[in-house]
Design a protein around this motif. Structure first.
Motif, PDB file in Angstrom:
ATOM      1  N   PRO A   1     -90.444 -88.769 -60.474  1.00  0.00           N
ATOM      2  CA  PRO A   1     -90.021 -87.592 -59.691  1.00  0.00           C
ATOM      3  C   PRO A   1     -89.751 -87.854 -58.212  1.00  0.00           C
ATOM      4  O   PRO A   1     -89.426 -86.922 -57.485  1.00  0.00           O
ATOM      5  CB  PRO A   1     -91.200 -86.642 -59.861  1.00  0.00           C
ATOM      6  N   GLU A   2     -89.868 -89.114 -57.754  1.00  0.00           N
ATOM      7  CA  GLU A   2     -89.766 -89.388 -56.326  1.00  0.00           C
ATOM      8  C   GLU A   2     -88.452 -88.891 -55.711  1.00  0.00           C
ATOM      9  O   GLU A   2     -88.432 -88.294 -54.635  1.00  0.00           O
ATOM     10  CB  GLU A   2     -89.919 -90.893 -56.059  1.00  0.00           C
TER      11      GLU A   2
ATOM     12  N   LYS B   1     -88.072 -86.136 -52.722  1.00  0.00           N
ATOM     13  CA  LYS B   1     -87.453 -86.455 -51.430  1.00  0.00           C
ATOM     14  C   LYS B   1     -86.245 -85.574 -51.134  1.00  0.00           C
ATOM     15  O   LYS B   1     -85.870 -85.399 -49.981  1.00  0.00           O
ATOM     16  CB  LYS B   1     -87.029 -87.931 -51.415  1.00  0.00           C
ATOM     17  N   SER B   2     -85.630 -85.016 -52.168  1.00  0.00           N
ATOM     18  CA  SER B   2     -84.432 -84.196 -51.975  1.00  0.00           C
ATOM     19  C   SER B   2     -84.745 -82.810 -51.422  1.00  0.00           C
ATOM     20  O   SER B   2     -83.841 -82.051 -51.075  1.00  0.00           O
ATOM     21  CB  SER B   2     -83.674 -84.054 -53.295  1.00  0.00           C
TER      22      SER B   2
ATOM     23  N   LEU C   1     -91.168 -78.893 -59.050  1.00  0.00           N
ATOM     24  CA  LEU C   1     -92.208 -79.616 -59.779  1.00  0.00           C
ATOM     25  C   LEU C   1     -93.599 -79.072 -59.464  1.00  0.00           C
ATOM     26  O   LEU C   1     -94.398 -78.825 -60.370  1.00  0.00           O
ATOM     27  CB  LEU C   1     -92.145 -81.105 -59.430  1.00  0.00           C
ATOM     28  N   LYS C   2     -93.875 -78.879 -58.182  1.00  0.00           N
ATOM     29  CA  LYS C   2     -95.220 -78.523 -57.759  1.00  0.00           C
ATOM     30  C   LYS C   2     -95.694 -77.179 -58.300  1.00  0.00           C
ATOM     31  O   LYS C   2     -96.887 -76.953 -58.473  1.00  0.00           O
ATOM     32  CB  LYS C   2     -95.305 -78.523 -56.231  1.00  0.00           C
TER      33      LYS C   2
END
Length: 257
Positions: free
Chosen positions: A190-191, A195-196, A202-203
């Motif tokens: 998911p990095e 970063k986007s 997601l969170k």
């Protein structure tokens, strides 16, 4: 307390419904329960080859990363779909004999939970293959695994109630499950998404929080407390809402099934 006493008296019936669900799942299957090991392994191999090549994921533990996500998402998907249909599928029994109606969605979730629990054994050889050393910290994976059951129970109770009156919910839920899958980082890291600036996708997805903490535990890493809190709040909240909603509407089921 009265509801708890009734539940305890009906525990034998619940167990029979769970056994029935497991038997029906593998009816006329030569391999039977062995499919609980083969299916996730075969899927993991395919996903590792495809997404490992497409996204250049060369990490040694990538197969373990995928399998953890695949097992937990498959349980959530299969259980909620089964729970959604549970009241309608047992309409003939509900019309003839009095049985606490919540036993039907609950047994649908429990038999899938049992099968998934057995399937988790496939993680042992995969950990060896990925050179992940056995660690006591792996036992922490039980926490997100229990959270997954609570979240699924809440979702299943809501779906089983809504589907009785709004049958199109079955098809709508299929679409929503696809969205949930893509926002749960099942087969990708998911990095880039984080970063986007879209990390909130997601969170605030409780299933993603559960899956990631399960992965961290299996790989001997520290779990995120924020993920634990998010998953707990969502799971308990949905369970309370789902149980209350089901209890209020269950007397009207007979008119709609």
């Amino acid at each position: 307390m009265e509801h708890l006493k009734t539940f305890w008296k009906r525990r034998g019936l619940l167990w029979e419904l769970v056994k029935k669900g497991i038997k029906l799942k593998y009816r006329r299957s030569y391999l039977g329960i062995i499919w609980s090991f083969l299916e996730p392994l075969m899927t993991t191999i395919v996903l590792t080859i495809v997404f490992g090549t497409l996204f250049g994921n060369k990490k040694e533990n990538f197969p373990l990363y995928i399998l953890c996500g695949r097992l937990l998402y498959s349980f959530y998907s299969a259980s909620t779909k089964s729970a959604a249909k549970s009241i309608r599928n047992n309409a003939s029994m509900i019309k003839k004999v009095y049985v606490p109606k919540y036993l039907y969605p609950l047994s649908s979730i429990l038999y899938n939970y049992t099968i998934t629990g057995i399937s988790l054994l496939v993680l042992i050889p995969l950990c060896m293959y990925c050179k992940v050393s056995p660690d006591v910290r792996m036992l922490r994976a039980l926490i997100p695994f229990i959270q997954l059951f609570v979240l699924t129970y809440g979702s299943g109770m809501i779906l089983s109630t809504v589907t009785v009156f709004f049958r199109d919910m079955e098809y709508l839920w299929e679409v929503l499950l696809m969205i949930i899958m893509y926002t749960s980082a099942i087969f990708y890291y998911p990095e880039r998404l984080i970063k986007s600036g879209y990390d909130w996708i997601l969170k605030y997805n409780p299933l993603y929080c559960i899956i990631m903490n399960f992965r961290y535990a299996m790989m001997g890493e520290s779990m995120y407390m924020s993920y634990l809190i998010t998953a707990t709040v969502y799971g308990v909240g949905l369970s309370i809402i789902g149980t209350y909603f089901f209890y209020k509407m269950q007397d009207k089921f007979i008119l709609a099934i």
